[in-house]
Design a protein around this motif. Structure first.
Motif, PDB file in Angstrom:
ATOM      1  N   ALA A  68       0.823  -1.210   0.000  1.00  0.00           N
ATOM      2  CA  ALA A  68       0.000   0.000   0.000  1.00  0.00           C
ATOM      3  C   ALA A  68       0.859   1.263   0.000  1.00  0.00           C
ATOM      4  O   ALA A  68       1.997   1.270   0.476  1.00  0.00           O
ATOM      5  N   ASN A  69       0.285   2.342  -0.521  1.00  0.00           N
ATOM      6  CA  ASN A  69       0.960   3.644  -0.574  1.00  0.00           C
ATOM      7  C   ASN A  69       0.078   4.704   0.086  1.00  0.00           C
ATOM      8  O   ASN A  69      -0.463   5.595  -0.581  1.00  0.00           O
ATOM      9  N   PRO A  70      -0.089   4.635   1.410  1.00  0.00           N
ATOM     10  CA  PRO A  70      -1.028   5.540   2.073  1.00  0.00           C
ATOM     11  C   PRO A  70      -0.680   7.013   1.950  1.00  0.00           C
ATOM     12  O   PRO A  70      -1.588   7.856   1.916  1.00  0.00           O
ATOM     13  N   ALA A  71       0.594   7.368   1.885  1.00  0.00           N
ATOM     14  CA  ALA A  71       0.964   8.782   1.798  1.00  0.00           C
ATOM     15  C   ALA A  71       0.429   9.414   0.519  1.00  0.00           C
ATOM     16  O   ALA A  71      -0.058  10.554   0.527  1.00  0.00           O
ATOM     17  N   THR A  72       0.501   8.692  -0.589  1.00  0.00           N
ATOM     18  CA  THR A  72      -0.018   9.214  -1.853  1.00  0.00           C
ATOM     19  C   THR A  72      -1.532   9.343  -1.804  1.00  0.00           C
ATOM     20  O   THR A  72      -2.106  10.334  -2.283  1.00  0.00           O
ATOM     21  N   ILE A  73      -2.198   8.355  -1.226  1.00  0.00           N
ATOM     22  CA  ILE A  73      -3.659   8.399  -1.108  1.00  0.00           C
ATOM     23  C   ILE A  73      -4.085   9.597  -0.270  1.00  0.00           C
ATOM     24  O   ILE A  73      -5.006  10.341  -0.641  1.00  0.00           O
ATOM     25  N   LEU A  74      -3.423   9.804   0.859  1.00  0.00           N
ATOM     26  CA  LEU A  74      -3.775  10.914   1.740  1.00  0.00           C
ATOM     27  C   LEU A  74      -3.569  12.256   1.044  1.00  0.00           C
ATOM     28  O   LEU A  74      -4.408  13.160   1.149  1.00  0.00           O
ATOM     29  N   ASP A 115      -5.365   1.209  -9.753  1.00  0.00           N
ATOM     30  CA  ASP A 115      -4.988   0.859  -8.380  1.00  0.00           C
ATOM     31  C   ASP A 115      -4.065   1.916  -7.805  1.00  0.00           C
ATOM     32  O   ASP A 115      -3.627   2.832  -8.503  1.00  0.00           O
ATOM     33  N   TRP A 116      -3.761   1.751  -6.484  1.00  0.00           N
ATOM     34  CA  TRP A 116      -2.832   2.649  -5.783  1.00  0.00           C
ATOM     35  C   TRP A 116      -1.689   1.859  -5.160  1.00  0.00           C
ATOM     36  O   TRP A 116      -1.083   2.272  -4.185  1.00  0.00           O
ATOM     37  N   VAL A 117      -1.394   0.709  -5.749  1.00  0.00           N
ATOM     38  CA  VAL A 117      -0.223  -0.077  -5.370  1.00  0.00           C
ATOM     39  C   VAL A 117       0.937   0.276  -6.297  1.00  0.00           C
ATOM     40  O   VAL A 117       2.020   0.641  -5.857  1.00  0.00           O
ATOM     41  N   ASP A 118       0.692   0.193  -7.582  1.00  0.00           N
ATOM     42  CA  ASP A 118       1.708   0.517  -8.580  1.00  0.00           C
ATOM     43  C   ASP A 118       1.259   1.628  -9.531  1.00  0.00           C
ATOM     44  O   ASP A 118       2.084   2.378 -10.042  1.00  0.00           O
ATOM     45  N   GLY A 119      -0.057   1.722  -9.783  1.00  0.00           N
ATOM     46  CA  GLY A 119      -0.527   2.615 -10.831  1.00  0.00           C
ATOM     47  C   GLY A 119      -0.918   4.008 -10.412  1.00  0.00           C
ATOM     48  O   GLY A 119      -0.729   4.963 -11.145  1.00  0.00           O
ATOM     49  N   MET A 120      -1.501   4.199  -9.227  1.00  0.00           N
ATOM     50  CA  MET A 120      -1.912   5.506  -8.700  1.00  0.00           C
ATOM     51  C   MET A 120      -2.888   6.223  -9.639  1.00  0.00           C
ATOM     52  O   MET A 120      -2.647   7.343 -10.079  1.00  0.00           O
ATOM     53  N   THR A 121      -4.005   5.594  -9.944  1.00  0.00           N
ATOM     54  CA  THR A 121      -4.949   6.179 -10.889  1.00  0.00           C
ATOM     55  C   THR A 121      -6.361   6.231 -10.309  1.00  0.00           C
ATOM     56  O   THR A 121      -6.689   5.522  -9.356  1.00  0.00           O
ATOM     57  N   ALA A 122      -7.191   7.061 -10.907  1.00  0.00           N
ATOM     58  CA  ALA A 122      -8.587   7.205 -10.498  1.00  0.00           C
ATOM     59  C   ALA A 122      -9.398   7.632 -11.710  1.00  0.00           C
ATOM     60  O   ALA A 122      -8.864   8.150 -12.695  1.00  0.00           O
ATOM     61  N   VAL A 123     -10.701   7.422 -11.618  1.00  0.00           N
ATOM     62  CA  VAL A 123     -11.637   7.924 -12.617  1.00  0.00           C
ATOM     63  C   VAL A 123     -12.483   8.992 -11.947  1.00  0.00           C
ATOM     64  O   VAL A 123     -12.957   8.813 -10.814  1.00  0.00           O
TER      65      VAL A 123
END
Length: 273
Positions: free
Chosen positions: A30-36, A229-237
Motif C-alpha cells: 500500500a501507498n497511504p501517503a499518496t492516497i492521503l 490501483d494505488w499499489v503501482d498505478g496511482m490512478t482514479a476515474v
C-alpha cells in the motif's frame, strides 16, 4: 483509450464524482501517503470506493500506520461536511459484504449500484471480482495471492537495500511481480464480462476496479472504465460537472513523495523487522 491526465503535487481536483479502487490499506504494497495527499487536495460531491480499499483479512502481518488512520479521518471529515461516500467491497475486503468489523470511514456499504452522471448517462459500479471464474472467486485464492505478493515485495525491499536502488528504479523482483500479474490477466475477457453485467443492468457502461489495469474506452456504444490501483498505478476515474469521465494519473505525486522519504537505512530496518 483516452489519455491519462497527470496530476502534479499540490494540484486541487474539483469534480462531481470520483471513483477509487484497490488501495489495499493493510498490505505491504500500500501507498497511504499518496492516497492521503490526493484526498486532501480533493473537493467532490461523491466518493465511490470501488473495492479492495482495506486489505486486512489476508492472514499475514498487517501493515498499518498513522497515515492509514489519517486517511480514514479524512474520509470521515469529508462525510461530515456533505460528501457522499459509498464503499463497494471487493475480493480483498469481501468479509465486509457479510458485515465483518472494519474501521469506520463514514461510508455506506453496497455490493453494487447504478450511478447517474450529470449528462443522464448511467453506469453500473462494482469492484469487478464478480467477473472472475469460480476458482479465483474463492477467498483462499485471494489470501494466497496476498501472501505471495507480500513476500515478493519484502524480497524487493531487501534487494533495493543491498544494491542501493531507489523507488523510481526497477528491479528483477519487480519484473517477477509484473510477469505474474500479466499471467493472471485475461486480456479483454474481463472488460467484456463487466460490460455484459452493465448490459444486464440496462446501464450505459460500467465503472470497476479489481484488475489493476486502468482504462477508459467505448465498446460498441458502452463505456468501460477501470479505476486502476494505488499499489503501482496511482490512478482514479472522475466525473466532471458536465458528466464527462476522465482518467487521472497521480503517479507524479507518488514519485515526489518517494523522493522525499526514501532512505536505504529505512528499507534495511523494514527488512530486519
Amino acid at each position: 483509450m483516452l489519455p491519462f491526465k497527470e496530476i502534479q503535487p499540490d494540484t486541487h481536483i474539483r469534480c462531481r464524482s470520483i471513483f477509487l479502487s484497490d488501495w489495499h490499506l493493510g498490505a505491504r504494497a500500500a501507498n497511504p501517503a499518496t492516497i492521503l495527499a490526493a484526498l486532501r487536495n480533493l473537493t467532490t460531491e461523491r466518493i465511490y470506493l470501488v473495492g479492495d480499499i482495506l486489505d486486512i483479512w489476508h492472514g499475514g502481518r498487517i501493515h498499518w500506520c498513522d497515515t492509514a488512520d489519517a486517511i480514514l479521518a479524512e474520509l470521515r471529515r469529508k462525510a461530515r461536511t456533505g460528501t457522499q461516500i459509498t464503499y463497494l467491497p471487493g475480493n480483498h475486503d469481501a468479509p465486509m459484504r457479510a458485515g465483518a468489523d472494519a474501521p469506520d470511514g463514514g461510508w455506506d456499504i453496497k455490493n453494487e449500484l447504478v450511478h447517474e452522471a450529470a449528462d443522464g448517462r448511467t453506469y453500473l459500479v462494482l469492484h469487478g471480482d464478480q467477473c472472475d471464474n469460480r476458482l479465483l472467486r474463492q477467498h483462499f485464492m485471494t489470501r494466497l495471492g496476498s501472501r505471495l505478493d507480500s513476500w515478493l515485495r519484502w524480497l524487493d525491499s531487501g534487494y533495493r537495500q543491498v544494491w542501493s536502488i531507489g523507488p523510481d528504479q526497477s528491479t528483477p523482483v519487480e519484473w517477477i511481480i509484473a510477469t505474474s500479474n500479466k499471467l493472471m490477466s485475461t486480456g479483454y475477457v474481463f472488460d467484456h464480462k463487466a460490460l455484459a453485467l452493465a448490459a444486464e443492468a440496462g446501464t450505459d457502461g460500467v465503472v470497476c476496479g479489481h484488475s489493476h489495469k486502468p482504462a477508459l474506452r467505448d465498446w460498441e456504444g458502452k463505456t468501460f472504465a477501470n479505476c486502476g490501483d494505488w499499489v503501482d498505478g496511482m490512478t482514479a476515474v472522475i466525473e466532471t460537472f458536465d458528466g464527462t469521465l476522465e482518467l487521472l494519473d497521480y503517479s507524479p505525486i507518488a514519485h515526489a513523495l518517494w523522493a522525499q522519504t526514501f532512505e536505504p537505512e529505512d528499507v534495511l530496518a523494514e527488512v530486519a523487522g
